[in-house]
Design an enzyme around this catalytic site. Structure first.
Site, short mmCIF file in Angstrom:
data_model
loop_
_atom_site.label_atom_id
_atom_site.label_comp_id
_atom_site.label_asym_id
_atom_site.label_seq_id
_atom_site.Cartn_x
_atom_site.Cartn_y
_atom_site.Cartn_z
N ARG A 1 0.84 -1.20 0.00
CA ARG A 1 0.00 0.00 0.00
C ARG A 1 0.87 1.24 0.00
O ARG A 1 2.08 1.17 0.19
CB ARG A 1 -0.93 -0.05 1.22
CG ARG A 1 -1.96 -1.19 1.05
CD ARG A 1 -2.87 -1.36 2.22
NE ARG A 1 -3.57 -0.14 2.58
CZ ARG A 1 -4.23 0.00 3.73
NH1 ARG A 1 -4.28 -0.99 4.60
NH2 ARG A 1 -4.85 1.12 4.00
N LYS B 1 1.97 -1.16 4.81
CA LYS B 1 1.41 0.17 4.60
C LYS B 1 2.21 1.18 5.42
O LYS B 1 2.43 0.96 6.61
CB LYS B 1 -0.05 0.22 5.03
CG LYS B 1 -0.68 1.61 4.87
CD LYS B 1 -1.97 1.77 5.66
CE LYS B 1 -1.78 1.82 7.12
NZ LYS B 1 -1.49 3.07 7.75
N HIS C 1 3.99 -15.16 5.57
CA HIS C 1 2.59 -15.09 5.15
C HIS C 1 1.63 -14.65 6.25
O HIS C 1 1.90 -14.80 7.43
CB HIS C 1 2.14 -16.42 4.54
CG HIS C 1 2.35 -17.60 5.42
ND1 HIS C 1 3.59 -18.18 5.61
CD2 HIS C 1 1.49 -18.30 6.17
CE1 HIS C 1 3.46 -19.19 6.44
NE2 HIS C 1 2.21 -19.29 6.80
N ASN D 1 13.37 -11.33 11.29
CA ASN D 1 12.50 -12.44 10.87
C ASN D 1 11.13 -12.20 11.49
O ASN D 1 10.98 -12.26 12.70
CB ASN D 1 13.08 -13.78 11.33
CG ASN D 1 12.27 -14.95 10.82
OD1 ASN D 1 11.23 -14.78 10.20
ND2 ASN D 1 12.74 -16.14 11.11
N ALA E 1 4.85 -15.85 10.55
CA ALA E 1 3.49 -15.83 10.02
C ALA E 1 2.49 -15.30 11.03
O ALA E 1 2.58 -15.56 12.22
CB ALA E 1 3.09 -17.24 9.59
N ASN F 1 -2.21 -0.63 15.11
CA ASN F 1 -1.76 0.76 15.18
C ASN F 1 -2.89 1.78 15.22
O ASN F 1 -2.64 2.96 15.14
CB ASN F 1 -0.83 1.06 14.00
CG ASN F 1 -1.52 0.85 12.67
OD1 ASN F 1 -2.47 0.10 12.56
ND2 ASN F 1 -1.01 1.50 11.64
N TYR F 2 -4.12 1.36 15.36
CA TYR F 2 -5.23 2.30 15.35
C TYR F 2 -6.08 2.10 16.60
O TYR F 2 -6.53 1.00 16.88
CB TYR F 2 -6.09 2.08 14.09
CG TYR F 2 -7.25 3.04 13.98
CD1 TYR F 2 -7.04 4.40 13.81
CD2 TYR F 2 -8.55 2.57 14.04
CE1 TYR F 2 -8.11 5.27 13.71
CE2 TYR F 2 -9.62 3.44 13.92
CZ TYR F 2 -9.39 4.79 13.76
OH TYR F 2 -10.45 5.66 13.66
N SER G 1 5.53 -16.32 15.58
CA SER G 1 4.24 -16.40 14.89
C SER G 1 3.12 -15.80 15.72
O SER G 1 3.11 -15.93 16.94
CB SER G 1 3.88 -17.86 14.60
OG SER G 1 4.77 -18.41 13.69
N ALA H 1 5.76 -17.16 20.23
CA ALA H 1 4.53 -17.25 19.43
C ALA H 1 3.34 -16.77 20.25
O ALA H 1 3.20 -17.10 21.41
CB ALA H 1 4.31 -18.68 18.97
#
Length: 181
Positions: free
Chosen positions: A8, A26, A38, A52, A55, A61-62, A81, A99
């Site tokens: 974005r 973004k 992913h 690193n 996933a 952030n909002y 993860s 994780a």
């Protein structure tokens, strides 16, 4: 850049960055050699080099205010993860998260943060086995280091039982269900 990934406006990827499938960036900078795997989202973040990002990692952030909060991740960090960064937050150089960590406070350089909310539990070891922080440095938490057993580190099990609590007797449960019919 993997399939179905989305760059974005404001996305800046340095040389050698790997973006996995369904990743989104973004208004963020990802440093050279960083891998973002992913199902991950980095928004309003600055990520160092050779990081690193496993996933399912996202930056939260909002918070309903007009200004989005920022996340900063230092060089050589390891993000486990499904880590959530509740911005504004800083993760120090060489730090790591376990994780599923929910990071809502800064993570000091060279330390490991786990849990919900994430808390630092020890220093991270380098690949050679030495602490990534000099041995004469102060403890990450400012308190004496503790040896934490794997049961204590894991916390309560998903069912709400700690593993040391007695489990219900299956026969009693079946009798109770039979009486309900």
């Amino acid at each position: 850049v993997g399939p179905m990934s989305h760059l974005r406006p404001g996305a800046h990827l340095a040389s050698g960055v790997h973006l996995g499938n369904y990743a989104e960036v973004k208004k963020s900078y990802l440093g050279a050699g960083t891998q973002m795997h992913h199902f991950s989202y980095m928004g309003d973040a600055t990520v160092g080099e050779r990081v690193n990002i496993a996933a399912g990692t996202i930056t939260c952030n909002y918070d309903g205010t007009p200004i989005k909060k920022k996340t900063f991740i230092g060089d050589d960090a390891f993000v486990g993860s499904d880590t959530l960064f509740v911005a504004p937050v800083h993760m120090g150089e060489g730090a790591a998260t376990g994780a599923g960590a929910v990071v809502n406070r800064d993570v000091p350089p060279g330390s490991l943060a786990v849990g919900m909310p994430a808390r630092t539990i020890r220093r991270v070891k380098s690949q050679k086995g030495e602490p990534s922080v000099p041995p004469d440095a102060a403890s990450v938490t400012g308190e004496p280091e503790q040896n934490i057993t794997s049961d204590e580190a894991a916390g309560p099990a998903v069912s709400g039982h700690s593993g040391h609590s007695p489990q219900p007797d299956p026969a009693t449960t079946l009798e109770r269900r039979a009486g309900e019919e």
